[in-house]
Write a protein that holds these residues in place. Sequence first.
Motif, PDB file in Angstrom:
ATOM      1  N   GLN A 165       0.884  -1.187   0.030  1.00 53.83           N
ATOM      2  CA  GLN A 165       0.056   0.064   0.038  1.00 53.83           C
ATOM      3  C   GLN A 165       0.944   1.069  -0.035  1.00 53.83           C
ATOM      4  OE1 GLN A 165      -2.046   1.138   3.573  1.00 53.83           O
ATOM      5  NE2 GLN A 165      -3.754   0.499   2.852  1.00 53.83           N
ATOM      6  N   ILE A 166       0.615   2.196  -0.986  1.00 52.73           N
ATOM      7  CA  ILE A 166       1.537   3.192  -1.069  1.00 52.73           C
ATOM      8  C   ILE A 166       0.586   4.542  -0.768  1.00 52.73           C
ATOM      9  CG2 ILE A 166       2.876   4.559  -2.743  1.00 52.73           C
ATOM     10  CD1 ILE A 166       3.892   1.950  -2.074  1.00 52.73           C
ATOM     11  N   GLU A 167       1.015   5.535  -0.087  1.00 52.87           N
ATOM     12  CA  GLU A 167       0.563   6.743   0.551  1.00 52.87           C
ATOM     13  C   GLU A 167       0.657   7.390  -0.725  1.00 52.87           C
ATOM     14  OE1 GLU A 167      -1.116   7.596   2.916  1.00 52.87           O
ATOM     15  OE2 GLU A 167      -0.884   5.713   4.081  1.00 52.87           O
ATOM     16  N   ILE A 168      -0.524   8.135  -1.255  1.00 51.84           N
ATOM     17  CA  ILE A 168      -0.398   9.126  -2.328  1.00 51.84           C
ATOM     18  C   ILE A 168      -0.155  10.669  -1.882  1.00 51.84           C
ATOM     19  CG2 ILE A 168      -1.720  10.245  -4.245  1.00 51.84           C
ATOM     20  CD1 ILE A 168      -1.202   7.147  -4.121  1.00 51.84           C
ATOM     21  N   ASP A 169       1.331  10.762  -1.977  1.00 58.62           N
ATOM     22  CA  ASP A 169       1.799  12.284  -1.389  1.00 58.62           C
ATOM     23  C   ASP A 169       1.417  13.239  -2.819  1.00 58.62           C
ATOM     24  OD1 ASP A 169       3.649  11.518  -3.360  1.00 58.62           O
ATOM     25  OD2 ASP A 169       4.973  11.186  -1.936  1.00 58.62           O
ATOM     26  N   ARG A 170       1.848  14.401  -2.453  1.00 59.69           N
ATOM     27  CA  ARG A 170       1.730  15.470  -3.373  1.00 59.69           C
ATOM     28  C   ARG A 170       2.166  15.104  -5.014  1.00 59.69           C
ATOM     29  NH1 ARG A 170       2.970  21.276  -1.267  1.00 59.69           N
ATOM     30  NH2 ARG A 170       2.172  21.816  -3.424  1.00 59.69           N
ATOM     31  N   LEU A 171       3.431  14.461  -4.857  1.00 56.89           N
ATOM     32  CA  LEU A 171       3.947  14.269  -6.175  1.00 56.89           C
ATOM     33  C   LEU A 171       3.195  13.105  -6.843  1.00 56.89           C
ATOM     34  CD1 LEU A 171       7.586  13.981  -5.200  1.00 56.89           C
ATOM     35  CD2 LEU A 171       6.779  15.647  -6.638  1.00 56.89           C
ATOM     36  N   LEU A 210      10.952   6.935 -11.492  1.00 56.54           N
ATOM     37  CA  LEU A 210      11.821   7.840 -10.675  1.00 56.54           C
ATOM     38  C   LEU A 210      11.040   7.908  -9.359  1.00 56.54           C
ATOM     39  CD1 LEU A 210      14.218   9.598 -10.487  1.00 56.54           C
ATOM     40  CD2 LEU A 210      12.933  11.438 -11.488  1.00 56.54           C
ATOM     41  N   LEU A 211       9.650   8.347  -9.493  1.00 56.96           N
ATOM     42  CA  LEU A 211       8.993   8.496  -8.005  1.00 56.96           C
ATOM     43  C   LEU A 211       9.132   7.244  -7.271  1.00 56.96           C
ATOM     44  CD1 LEU A 211       5.879  10.555  -9.589  1.00 56.96           C
ATOM     45  CD2 LEU A 211       7.717  11.308  -8.292  1.00 56.96           C
ATOM     46  N   MET A 212       8.737   6.038  -7.990  1.00 58.67           N
ATOM     47  CA  MET A 212       8.642   4.791  -7.158  1.00 58.67           C
ATOM     48  C   MET A 212      10.065   4.572  -6.566  1.00 58.67           C
ATOM     49  SD  MET A 212       5.694   3.636  -6.491  1.00 58.67           S
ATOM     50  CE  MET A 212       5.102   5.380  -6.208  1.00 58.67           C
ATOM     51  N   THR A 213      11.147   4.605  -7.419  1.00 59.15           N
ATOM     52  CA  THR A 213      12.475   4.524  -7.069  1.00 59.15           C
ATOM     53  C   THR A 213      12.887   5.229  -5.669  1.00 59.15           C
ATOM     54  OG1 THR A 213      13.135   3.886  -9.095  1.00 59.15           O
ATOM     55  CG2 THR A 213      14.912   4.396  -7.476  1.00 59.15           C
ATOM     56  N   LYS A 214      12.422   6.490  -5.580  1.00 54.95           N
ATOM     57  CA  LYS A 214      12.874   7.456  -4.561  1.00 54.95           C
ATOM     58  C   LYS A 214      12.021   6.843  -3.319  1.00 54.95           C
ATOM     59  CE  LYS A 214      14.727  11.250  -6.945  1.00 54.95           C
ATOM     60  NZ  LYS A 214      15.989  11.238  -6.218  1.00 54.95           N
ATOM     61  N   SER A 215      10.709   6.570  -3.472  1.00 54.15           N
ATOM     62  CA  SER A 215       9.636   6.568  -2.455  1.00 54.15           C
ATOM     63  C   SER A 215       9.974   4.964  -1.684  1.00 54.15           C
ATOM     64  CB  SER A 215       8.177   6.549  -2.876  1.00 54.15           C
ATOM     65  OG  SER A 215       8.002   5.196  -3.590  1.00 54.15           O
ATOM     66  N   GLN A 216      10.433   4.292  -2.756  1.00 55.90           N
ATOM     67  CA  GLN A 216      10.858   2.782  -2.043  1.00 55.90           C
ATOM     68  C   GLN A 216      12.367   3.077  -1.442  1.00 55.90           C
ATOM     69  OE1 GLN A 216       8.281   0.595  -1.469  1.00 55.90           O
ATOM     70  NE2 GLN A 216       7.455   2.609  -2.072  1.00 55.90           N
ATOM     71  N   GLN A 217      13.059   3.919  -1.781  1.00 56.85           N
ATOM     72  CA  GLN A 217      14.560   3.977  -1.427  1.00 56.85           C
ATOM     73  C   GLN A 217      15.497   2.884  -2.047  1.00 56.85           C
ATOM     74  OE1 GLN A 217      14.037   3.967   3.063  1.00 56.85           O
ATOM     75  NE2 GLN A 217      13.688   6.076   2.852  1.00 56.85           N
ATOM     76  N   ALA A 218      14.909   2.632  -3.292  1.00 56.43           N
ATOM     77  CA  ALA A 218      15.855   1.557  -3.941  1.00 56.43           C
ATOM     78  C   ALA A 218      17.027   2.343  -4.444  1.00 56.43           C
ATOM     79  CB  ALA A 218      14.961   1.182  -5.419  1.00 56.43           C
ATOM     80  N   SER A 257      18.738   2.306  -7.097  1.00 57.73           N
ATOM     81  CA  SER A 257      18.690   2.968  -8.479  1.00 57.73           C
ATOM     82  C   SER A 257      17.394   2.526  -9.215  1.00 57.73           C
ATOM     83  CB  SER A 257      19.980   2.403  -9.134  1.00 57.73           C
ATOM     84  OG  SER A 257      19.843   1.032  -9.718  1.00 57.73           O
ATOM     85  N   GLN A 258      17.207   3.079 -10.135  1.00 61.69           N
ATOM     86  CA  GLN A 258      16.032   2.581 -11.250  1.00 61.69           C
ATOM     87  C   GLN A 258      16.023   1.123 -11.565  1.00 61.69           C
ATOM     88  OE1 GLN A 258      14.717   5.960 -13.713  1.00 61.69           O
ATOM     89  NE2 GLN A 258      15.929   7.100 -12.837  1.00 61.69           N
ATOM     90  N   LEU A 259      17.312   0.830 -12.058  1.00 63.79           N
ATOM     91  CA  LEU A 259      17.626  -0.425 -12.566  1.00 63.79           C
ATOM     92  C   LEU A 259      17.076  -1.424 -11.369  1.00 63.79           C
ATOM     93  CD1 LEU A 259      18.514  -2.723 -14.218  1.00 63.79           C
ATOM     94  CD2 LEU A 259      20.951  -2.048 -13.308  1.00 63.79           C
ATOM     95  N   ASP A 260      17.568  -1.058  -9.970  1.00 62.64           N
ATOM     96  CA  ASP A 260      17.309  -2.092  -8.924  1.00 62.64           C
ATOM     97  C   ASP A 260      15.834  -2.101  -8.766  1.00 62.64           C
ATOM     98  OD1 ASP A 260      20.222  -2.917  -8.453  1.00 62.64           O
ATOM     99  OD2 ASP A 260      20.421  -0.960  -7.569  1.00 62.64           O
ATOM    100  N   PHE A 261      15.251  -0.938  -8.600  1.00 65.46           N
ATOM    101  CA  PHE A 261      13.864  -1.034  -8.412  1.00 65.46           C
ATOM    102  C   PHE A 261      12.994  -2.124  -9.390  1.00 65.46           C
ATOM    103  CE2 PHE A 261       9.525   0.866  -9.439  1.00 65.46           C
ATOM    104  CZ  PHE A 261       8.825   0.534  -8.416  1.00 65.46           C
ATOM    105  N   LEU A 262      13.178  -1.660 -10.661  1.00 64.99           N
ATOM    106  CA  LEU A 262      12.594  -2.549 -11.821  1.00 64.99           C
ATOM    107  C   LEU A 262      12.891  -3.822 -11.714  1.00 64.99           C
ATOM    108  CD1 LEU A 262      13.177   0.201 -14.768  1.00 64.99           C
ATOM    109  CD2 LEU A 262      10.758  -0.563 -13.694  1.00 64.99           C
ATOM    110  N   ALA A 263      14.018  -4.270 -11.460  1.00 72.94           N
ATOM    111  CA  ALA A 263      14.519  -5.609 -11.402  1.00 72.94           C
ATOM    112  C   ALA A 263      13.687  -6.359 -10.453  1.00 72.94           C
ATOM    113  CB  ALA A 263      16.180  -5.821 -11.330  1.00 72.94           C
ATOM    114  N   ALA A 264      13.706  -5.623  -9.240  1.00 72.21           N
ATOM    115  CA  ALA A 264      12.864  -6.204  -8.190  1.00 72.21           C
ATOM    116  C   ALA A 264      11.617  -6.586  -8.152  1.00 72.21           C
ATOM    117  CB  ALA A 264      13.277  -5.340  -6.780  1.00 72.21           C
ATOM    118  N   LEU A 265      10.922  -5.686  -9.035  1.00 74.79           N
ATOM    119  CA  LEU A 265       9.586  -5.795  -9.474  1.00 74.79           C
ATOM    120  C   LEU A 265       9.125  -6.913  -9.983  1.00 74.79           C
ATOM    121  CD1 LEU A 265       7.854  -2.384 -10.381  1.00 74.79           C
ATOM    122  CD2 LEU A 265       7.486  -3.430  -8.527  1.00 74.79           C
TER     123      LEU A 265
END
Length: 265
Positions: free
Chosen positions: A105-111, A143-151, A153-161
């Motif tokens: 579950q992801i909080e919907i912040d202003r971004l 980019l937004l998800m990578t930062k919010s999940q503190q991954a 890098s973008q590559l790492d976030f996408l690979a993990a998904l």
Amino acid sequence: MVFIKLSMPHFDRTLKQYVEDEACFMFVNRGEVSIRSQEDYITLNRNKGLLAKCLNYFFEPSEDQSKCDDGIESVGIFLYPSLVEEVFEFDISKSNYSLDFNLKQIEIDRLLENYRESINILLDNPELADVHMIKTKLKEFVLLMTKSQQAPSQLDFLAALFKPNEVAFKSTIRHNLYANLSLDELAALCHLSTSSFKRKFKEVFNDSPKKYITKKKVEKAAELLKANDLRISDIAYDVGFDSLATFNRNFISLYGKSPSEYRLS
């Protein structure tokens, strides 16, 4: 399909079928919906979104029916390895990074709220959504998800998904014992056919699914009858029986007395 808007009127439990190498994010524009997976039960509304790896899970009506009077409108963002490798020029096999969830579950912040509105504009005005625009909005989302999940890098976030976490069979059963799921639905959560699910269940619990689950529901109901003053009908539904008559019949079969007699004794 990368971005899609769906409107659903009143609905029953609905399976989101597993698709290999598909991850997604879901915004809820209107209404409220619950999501049930192997180990999770979460609620989504305009303030909370869903980040999901590739697995089976169920959409269920919100427990607060007043929030679904006008149905549900949602926006989905779909990700596929071939697409992200093309857009980002990544080789996701180069990363072993993992995320310790299947659904989150992801909080919907202003971004994210601003991002949601930009996608709504594109979906309502498809003539604006050329290939370049779609790729740009997809990059922005990652980019937004990578930062919010503190991954890292973008590559790492996408690979993990695209690496679903394995969930033990026992854990799936334990987390969904009282959910009033059919055997077919339980099997779907375990990513098994119904026949394979029954065989696996017998191996693990040394009992048939129907007998074992019914017994556990009745035992839980007996605990609730002793511990609080809930109405018997409420207890029956809380532990996953779809009718009071079925609950009473199974309770008498196990304890030799009706729920009301058990409570008085």
